[in-house]
Design a protein around this motif. Structure first.
Motif, PDB file in Angstrom:
ATOM      1  N   ASN A  18      57.341 -33.916 -11.995  1.00 55.02           N
ATOM      2  CA  ASN A  18      56.850 -33.722 -10.884  1.00 55.02           C
ATOM      3  C   ASN A  18      56.147 -32.607 -10.509  1.00 55.02           C
ATOM      4  N   ILE A  19      55.029 -32.179 -10.059  1.00 52.16           N
ATOM      5  CA  ILE A  19      54.248 -31.131  -9.733  1.00 52.16           C
ATOM      6  C   ILE A  19      54.404 -30.691  -8.525  1.00 52.16           C
ATOM      7  N   LEU A  20      54.905 -29.577  -8.094  1.00 53.67           N
ATOM      8  CA  LEU A  20      55.714 -29.497  -6.711  1.00 53.67           C
ATOM      9  C   LEU A  20      54.622 -28.516  -5.844  1.00 53.67           C
ATOM     10  N   LYS A  21      55.061 -28.338  -4.717  1.00 53.26           N
ATOM     11  CA  LYS A  21      54.570 -27.577  -3.584  1.00 53.26           C
ATOM     12  C   LYS A  21      54.417 -25.867  -4.272  1.00 53.26           C
ATOM     13  N   GLY A  22      53.357 -25.231  -3.867  1.00 54.07           N
ATOM     14  CA  GLY A  22      53.215 -23.969  -4.395  1.00 54.07           C
ATOM     15  C   GLY A  22      52.282 -24.108  -5.691  1.00 54.07           C
ATOM     16  N   THR A  23      51.945 -24.961  -6.258  1.00 56.15           N
ATOM     17  CA  THR A  23      51.077 -25.354  -7.462  1.00 56.15           C
ATOM     18  C   THR A  23      49.649 -25.126  -7.095  1.00 56.15           C
ATOM     19  N   LYS A  24      48.960 -24.092  -7.838  1.00 56.04           N
ATOM     20  CA  LYS A  24      47.522 -24.007  -7.628  1.00 56.04           C
ATOM     21  C   LYS A  24      46.901 -23.965  -9.119  1.00 56.04           C
ATOM     22  N   PHE A  25      46.596 -25.149  -9.509  1.00 51.53           N
ATOM     23  CA  PHE A  25      46.173 -25.218 -11.011  1.00 51.53           C
ATOM     24  C   PHE A  25      44.668 -25.322 -10.860  1.00 51.53           C
ATOM     25  N   TYR A  26      44.129 -24.677 -12.311  1.00 47.08           N
ATOM     26  CA  TYR A  26      42.473 -24.687 -12.306  1.00 47.08           C
ATOM     27  C   TYR A  26      42.223 -25.356 -13.981  1.00 47.08           C
ATOM     28  N   PHE A  27      41.461 -26.078 -13.800  1.00 44.60           N
ATOM     29  CA  PHE A  27      40.879 -26.615 -15.090  1.00 44.60           C
ATOM     30  C   PHE A  27      39.477 -26.279 -15.158  1.00 44.60           C
TER      31      PHE A  27
ATOM     32  N   ASP B 130      52.834 -33.298  -5.537  1.00 42.99           N
ATOM     33  CA  ASP B 130      53.231 -33.261  -4.371  1.00 42.99           C
ATOM     34  C   ASP B 130      51.949 -32.961  -3.425  1.00 42.99           C
ATOM     35  N   SER B 131      51.945 -33.570  -2.359  1.00 44.98           N
ATOM     36  CA  SER B 131      50.650 -33.337  -1.521  1.00 44.98           C
ATOM     37  C   SER B 131      50.190 -31.994  -1.047  1.00 44.98           C
ATOM     38  N   ALA B 132      51.355 -31.056  -1.383  1.00 47.75           N
ATOM     39  CA  ALA B 132      50.866 -29.682  -0.983  1.00 47.75           C
ATOM     40  C   ALA B 132      50.630 -29.058  -2.250  1.00 47.75           C
ATOM     41  N   ALA B 133      50.628 -29.539  -3.440  1.00 51.90           N
ATOM     42  CA  ALA B 133      49.961 -28.804  -4.844  1.00 51.90           C
ATOM     43  C   ALA B 133      48.700 -28.866  -4.859  1.00 51.90           C
ATOM     44  N   GLU B 134      47.849 -27.960  -4.966  1.00 54.12           N
ATOM     45  CA  GLU B 134      46.247 -27.795  -5.198  1.00 54.12           C
ATOM     46  C   GLU B 134      45.901 -27.891  -6.419  1.00 54.12           C
ATOM     47  N   LEU B 135      45.043 -28.840  -6.748  1.00 54.48           N
ATOM     48  CA  LEU B 135      44.458 -28.854  -8.041  1.00 54.48           C
ATOM     49  C   LEU B 135      42.883 -28.458  -8.132  1.00 54.48           C
TER      50      LEU B 135
END
Length: 823
Positions: free
Chosen positions: A414-423, A477-482
């Protein structure tokens, strides 16, 4: 290669060159070999322009010499990039009966740019008669290396003696920058019974032992084979680290070990270089005691390794991990992790339970689980890894089973809230032409070009892992930013948030699959418009990314919106339509479809539904026509994004007049400057009352012609009753341009707001207000009054809204010690 052999004159001449030789990570450039015999003497010269590998850099190296009268001269030159001699060794091989003797030339001995001395009578002789060393003594300053036989008889006991000998003297020749290993060697190596069964006894001390920049301590090595068919080992490292290895290694009748390893202290602070830079800012120690018995092919390892308040920063992910008091046990069944717990910098846990089953450390089976709960696994920036970076919080359940032939991995992540991942997508430099396939060199006599089948590489060693069975369920999670950096060179990027339920699989053949939908709730797409800067499009809810198999072939269906306030007169093309100079909120829609990595991008223009009736619906009708003409659509989209206006038939003329012109830009800049200066003046001169000024400029076409409109906004606020009561009054005054119907230029307190904090912490508030609003030119000035109740709460989770103040304060106090230990 070319040459000449003359049997009558007994002469040989050869010139050979090899432009480049590549073997694995080693590359040898520009090698030449010259052979020439003259007057019963053979001259040879081998030159290598460059030898490169991950750890070796040799330039302008040379080996030369001559052979005559049973003597072979040998000269070795290793130079730096400036062709300066760094290492030089010269000497002569001579045949004596059936033995060979090597003597060093005292005038040709240079080690690490330093000239060393050696006795003129030096030699080392070897052959059927045995080994004999005579005055083979090298010295430079306080350093010395002596190799001598105890008598002039071949096979007499041999002694090698070191005194303050720097390891770097020998290791620097191959290292690019500095020597990997350094230290001072003192001690002796004694060898006897060379003719029969050689016995040796080593007693060496290496002071200030280091690996790259990390000091390791003092290493003492005592090894001998005085016991028949056995090596007795006593090795100790003291100082920075404390380790001891004692015991025997038996060579007969079969290989066997009986060793004890005591780890009294490994200091994590001094392991950065040993870890090849993957560990930084280490703290704590590692201790343990282990016994190693049995054969090298199937050792029996028993003991524990303990982690004592260990912490370090993992460089690749730039996250700080701690292991306060953890143990790894080596048993008869294998390696047991004993619920090994790793804490991130926020004190969240990752627990490794179970272990690796093995009895011979050759065949392995897995019975291991990895559980994480809101664990920060990634906390890096583009400087750490330019392709994958960001902050990632994970809750996961991972089970590893199977064996080395075919591990079975089942995961729920599960990728959670607070995630801000960059590819960041890899970019192809258009200035570099792909060379493969343009020119291809082949050997027409080799398979398969000669019509025969290619040779099979059955002899190549292969990994014992034949395949992995992987099944992973991924929820986002809907609050995780990709974020996908589409073009790192100009900053084009896609940022999304939404819900996803994906399934990833890999079968033993290596085939990977990803299925599922990423339903986007919101996000943005930054688009570069030529050299005019970036425009940020807001993603429209309902967009999605769908994977149906290949992880690199996602199908994208994204709609993004960018709003521009522009006058429609250039779109309509009617100079007489003065009301069309009034700006409207136009919507530019960007649609991305097909593959995510190679999307098809299109545009659409629209108006908000409540504005579609503007100018009798003429503007909206024209937009529908533009959307059906792709060329016209692209032209108008570019104009809106780059110029904030539509493009007329004559692209160098705008019917909107002052809109967007230099005058408007100048007035806007002056308005901002006046606002800042008035506020700075008020804050310095007037105490006890908060005063805010604002100067706004706009264009007005309500009279049928352009009129510049400027308004001054003034607001005053005062706090009373121990800051429980706040009174705010203000109004807007017309400085230039037409007045709105019903507006009063003398109404100083046109807007009044009174707010009272019912509770001391300001959580509950009562508010009464009176507000003047200019709804439109037609309606004019209206007055709105009202009374309201407000609940003001700071919270991270919604349940905290209903917590009592005492409970919230207690939780904050409990969290403080944890926060102080992070990062």
């Amino acid at each position: 290669m070319n040459g000449l052999i003359d049997t009558q004159k007994d002469s040989l001449l050869m010139n050979a060159s090899f432009p480049q030789v590549v073997y694995g990570d080693y590359r040898v450039d520009s090698t030449t070999l010259v052979l020439n015999n003259n007057s019963n003497k053979l001259d040879y010269r081998l030159r290598i322009h460059e030898i490169q590998s991950p750890s070796i850099a040799l330039t302008n190296s040379e080996i030369n010499g001559e052979a005559f009268e049973n003597k072979l001269g040998l000269n070795i030159y290793l130079r730096d990039s400036k062709r300066k001699d760094k290492y030089v060794i010269g000497g002569t091989f001579q045949a004596i009966d059936k033995s060979y003797r090597f003597s060093m030339d005292p005038t040709k001995l240079l080690l690490d740019y330093q000239k060393w001395t050696v006795s003129p009578e030096n030699f080392i002789q070897f052959g059927p008669a045995g080994v004999l060393a005579n005055q083979f003594n090298l010295s430079q300053g306080t350093q010395s290396l002596n190799i001598n036989s105890t008598s002039n008889t071949p096979n007499a006991p041999l002694r090698v003696e070191f005194k303050d000998f720097q390891i770097e003297t020998l290791t620097k020749f191959a290292e690019k920058d500095t020597a990997l290993v350094g230290g001072l060697i003192n001690g002796t190596v004694d060898v006897k019974d060379l003719a029969t069964s050689a016995k040796f006894e080593t007693n060496l001390t290496i002071d200030r032992l280091r690996y790259q920049k990390d000091q390791l301590g003092t290493l003492r090595v005592a090894v001998n084979n005085n016991t028949a068919n056995a090596f007795e080992v006593n090795v100790a490292l003291s100082g920075v680290h404390e380790l001891r290895v004692n015991g025997f290694y038996y060579t007969g009748p079969s290989s066997n070990m009986d060793l004890t390893l005591n780890i009294d202290k490994i200091d994590m602070k001094s392991l950065e270089s040993v870890s090849m830079g993957q560990i930084k800012k280490g703290t704590g120690t590692i201790t343990g005691a282990m016994s190693i018995k049995g054969t090298p092919a199937a050792p029996k390892v028993l003991g524990d390794i303990k982690f004592n308040q260990v912490g370090f920063n993992a460089t690749y992910v730039n996250s700080y991990f701690r292991m306060p008091n953890e143990t790894i046990s080596f048993t008869n069944q294998g390696v047991n992790f004993n619920n090994f717990t790793v804490l991130d910098s926020l004190n969240q846990k990752a627990i490794i339970s179970g272990g690796i089953l093995t009895t011979d450390y050759k065949n392995f089976k897995f019975n291991m689980d990895l559980n994480m709960n809101n664990f920060r696994a990634l906390n890096s920036t583009a400087a750490d890894n330019e392709m994958v970076y960001g902050t990632v919080f994970i809750t996961s359940r991972v089970a590893v089973r199977g064996d080395m032939n075919q591990p079975d991995v089942n995961a729920s992540i599960n990728i959670l809230k607070g995630t801000k991942f960059y590819f960041a997508l890899p970019t192809a430099d258009p200035a570099i032409i792909e060379q493969e396939g343009i020119v291809q060199f082949i050997d027409a006599d080799a398979a398969p070009y000669n019509g025969k089948a290619a040779l099979k590489n059955d002899s190549i060693s292969k990994s014992p892992i034949k395949g992995i069975n992987l099944t992973a369920n991924l929820r986002i999670d809907s609050a995780a930013e990709l974020n996908v950096i589409v073009d790192p060179s100009n900053g084009d990027a896609l940022a999304v948030r939404g819900d996803a339920n994906l399934t990833a699989t890999m079968d033993p053949s290596g085939k990977t699959s990803l299925t599922g939908r990423y339903q986007i709730a919101d996000g943005s797409y930054k688009l570069s418009v030529a050299a005019l800067g970036q425009k940020q499009f807001k993603l429209v809810s309902g967009s999605s990314i769908v994977w149906t198999g290949d992880p690199m072939s996602a199908n994208v269906n994204l709609t993004a919106l960018y709003e521009v306030n522009a006058a429609p007169i250039d779109l309509l093309g009617d100079p007489a339509n003065i009301p069309a100079k009034t700006k409207l909120p136009f919507q530019v829609f960007l649609m991305m479809k097909d593959q995510l990595l190679k999307p098809t991008i299109s545009f659409r223009l629209d108006l908000p539904e409540n504005e579609r009736g503007a100018l009798g619906g003429e503007v909206y009708t024209r937009l529908l026509q533009v959307n059906r003409d792709e060329n016209e659509l692209n032209k108008q989209v570019f104009a809106l994004l780059a110029l904030n206006r539509f493009m007329a038939n004559n692209p160098f003329q705008s019917l909107a007049g002052g809109g967007g012109g230099a005058s408007t830009l100048a007035r806007s800049s002056v308005s901002k400057l006046l606002t800042e200066q008035l506020n700075n003046l008020a804050s310095d001169l007037i105490q006890g009352v908060d005063i805010n000024f604002g100067v706004n400029t706009s264009e007005d076409y309500s009279s049928g012609a352009l009129q510049q409109k400027s308004d001054l906004e003034v607001g005053l606020s005062k706090k009373l009753l121990n800051d429980r009561l706040t009174v705010t009054v203000g109004s807007s005054f017309g400085l230039e341009g037409p007045q709105a119907p019903g507006a009063s230029s003398t109404n100083i307190a046109g807007n009044v707001n009174v707010e009272y904090a019912l509770s001391a912490d300001g959580k509950y508030r009562l508010r009464a207000y009176r507000r003047n609003q200019n709804e439109s030119i037609i309606e004019g000035q209206i007055i709105e009054t009202g009374l309201g109740f407000a609940l003001v709460v700071d919270y991270n989770k919604f349940k905290e809204v209903f917590q009592s103040r005492k409970k919230k304060a207690r939780l904050i106090q409990e969290q403080k010690p944890n926060d102080e230990t992070t990062n």
